[in-house]
Design an enzyme around this catalytic site. Sequence first.
Site, mmCIF file in Angstrom:
data_model
loop_
_atom_site.group_PDB
_atom_site.id
_atom_site.type_symbol
_atom_site.label_atom_id
_atom_site.label_comp_id
_atom_site.label_asym_id
_atom_site.label_seq_id
_atom_site.Cartn_x
_atom_site.Cartn_y
_atom_site.Cartn_z
ATOM 1 N N ARG A 1 0.797 -1.222 0.000
ATOM 2 C CA ARG A 1 0.000 0.000 0.000
ATOM 3 C C ARG A 1 0.837 1.283 0.000
ATOM 4 N NH1 ARG A 1 -2.658 -4.028 1.502
ATOM 5 N NH2 ARG A 1 -0.738 -4.523 2.571
ATOM 6 N N THR A 2 1.795 1.367 0.901
ATOM 7 C CA THR A 2 2.497 2.652 1.061
ATOM 8 C C THR A 2 3.244 3.014 -0.220
ATOM 9 O OG1 THR A 2 2.724 2.107 3.391
ATOM 10 C CG2 THR A 2 4.052 3.939 2.575
ATOM 11 N N LYS B 1 26.182 -3.983 -1.527
ATOM 12 C CA LYS B 1 27.657 -3.885 -1.529
ATOM 13 C C LYS B 1 28.154 -3.161 -0.289
ATOM 14 C CE LYS B 1 27.209 -2.988 -6.466
ATOM 15 N NZ LYS B 1 27.260 -1.835 -7.380
ATOM 16 N N ARG C 1 11.150 3.717 3.539
ATOM 17 C CA ARG C 1 10.734 2.687 4.507
ATOM 18 C C ARG C 1 11.976 1.907 4.876
ATOM 19 N NH1 ARG C 1 5.655 -1.300 4.568
ATOM 20 N NH2 ARG C 1 4.728 0.715 5.122
ATOM 21 N N HIS D 1 4.717 5.812 11.534
ATOM 22 C CA HIS D 1 4.201 5.668 10.167
ATOM 23 C C HIS D 1 3.229 6.831 9.952
ATOM 24 C CE1 HIS D 1 3.170 3.953 6.422
ATOM 25 N NE2 HIS D 1 2.851 2.717 6.778
HETATM 26 N N1 CP Z 1 -0.365 -0.163 5.822
HETATM 27 C C1 CP Z 1 0.841 -0.372 5.261
HETATM 28 O O1 CP Z 1 1.840 0.273 5.611
HETATM 29 O O2 CP Z 1 0.841 -1.319 4.287
HETATM 30 P P1 CP Z 1 2.109 -1.777 3.443
HETATM 31 O O3 CP Z 1 3.066 -2.433 4.427
HETATM 32 O O4 CP Z 1 1.600 -2.722 2.412
HETATM 33 O O5 CP Z 1 2.744 -0.547 2.872
#
Ligand code: CP
Length: 310
Positions: free
Chosen positions: A57-58, A86, A107, A135
């Site tokens: 999603r993100t 590396k 991320r 998040h």
């Molecule tokens: N909700 C969320 O962060 O989903 P993903 O891990 O798929 O990005």
Amino acid sequence: MNFKGRNIVSITDLSREEIEYILKVAKDMRPFHDGGKVSKSLEGKILATFFFEPSTRTRLSFETAMFRLGGNVIGFSDISATSVKKGETLADTIRMGDAYADAVVLRHPNEGSARLAAQFSTKPVINGGDGAGQHPTQTLLDLFTIQSEKGNIDGNHIALVGDLKYGRTVHSLAEALMHFDVKLTFVAPKQLQMPKEVVEHVRASGLELDVCDDLGKVADVADILYVTRIQKERFVDVEEYRKVANIFRVDMELLESTKDDLVIMHPLPRVDEIAPEVDKSQKAAYFRQANNGVLVRMALLQLVLTGVGL
Ligand code: CP
């Protein structure tokens, strides 16, 4: 209110007024996502998506958001194809995002990595999830979803359920909800309860807060159940994971005695904590919630890259 060039690292960096402004700009994005209107407001801009951990999603909603506004995307979703393999440091990887793009979404499995990355970037860094830390863009889409499902954020009894120890979405959301007039209940087995500092912070804010491990009781009185996955990948000992893996399950039987207008949210991915038959209930808002992610991320990109809404 000017967001141009700003890092979005933690939800605690945003005031209630700033959160409400982002949610308003996100609402204005709907016709540009649904196809009624077209905007090229981010034409010529490039977003770098650096994902050191899996995501559906993100990453994809950030990419969709960028494309919807006429921008472009570079990045990676698998470090095995990058120079990280590396031995390149996070700082040097971020410096490349800074050189090649206008903003970076990161991320990373390490808590604090987005804050660190922001020190090596002159362009805005957006935290797409840092370990068990924060998040913030998920929190903004969660707040947007509460507002659109219930009409208001204030006045709701919100139960956060599941892995509250390692779950970054619930850490961010609990911090954000301190700006609002809500009642909170943290529902988790003892070993996965919310970190003490978050509990103390919520209590110090004056919000009404209960902490318990009985989902059935809370489900009957809550306005919103925010369910989360028990995150196997965060456990050092797999035996400890097995003890709590299937502790909560939202199914049709549980829903029988809940409020008619209960809203069930989940940041996704889900595993077994929500039965698939719940999906057809109007109470199930989690796929609408995921779709809202595009609107909120369109708003954020528009604001950090241009400073003004559409
Ligand atoms: N909700 C969320 O962060 O989903 P993903 O891990 O798929 O990005």
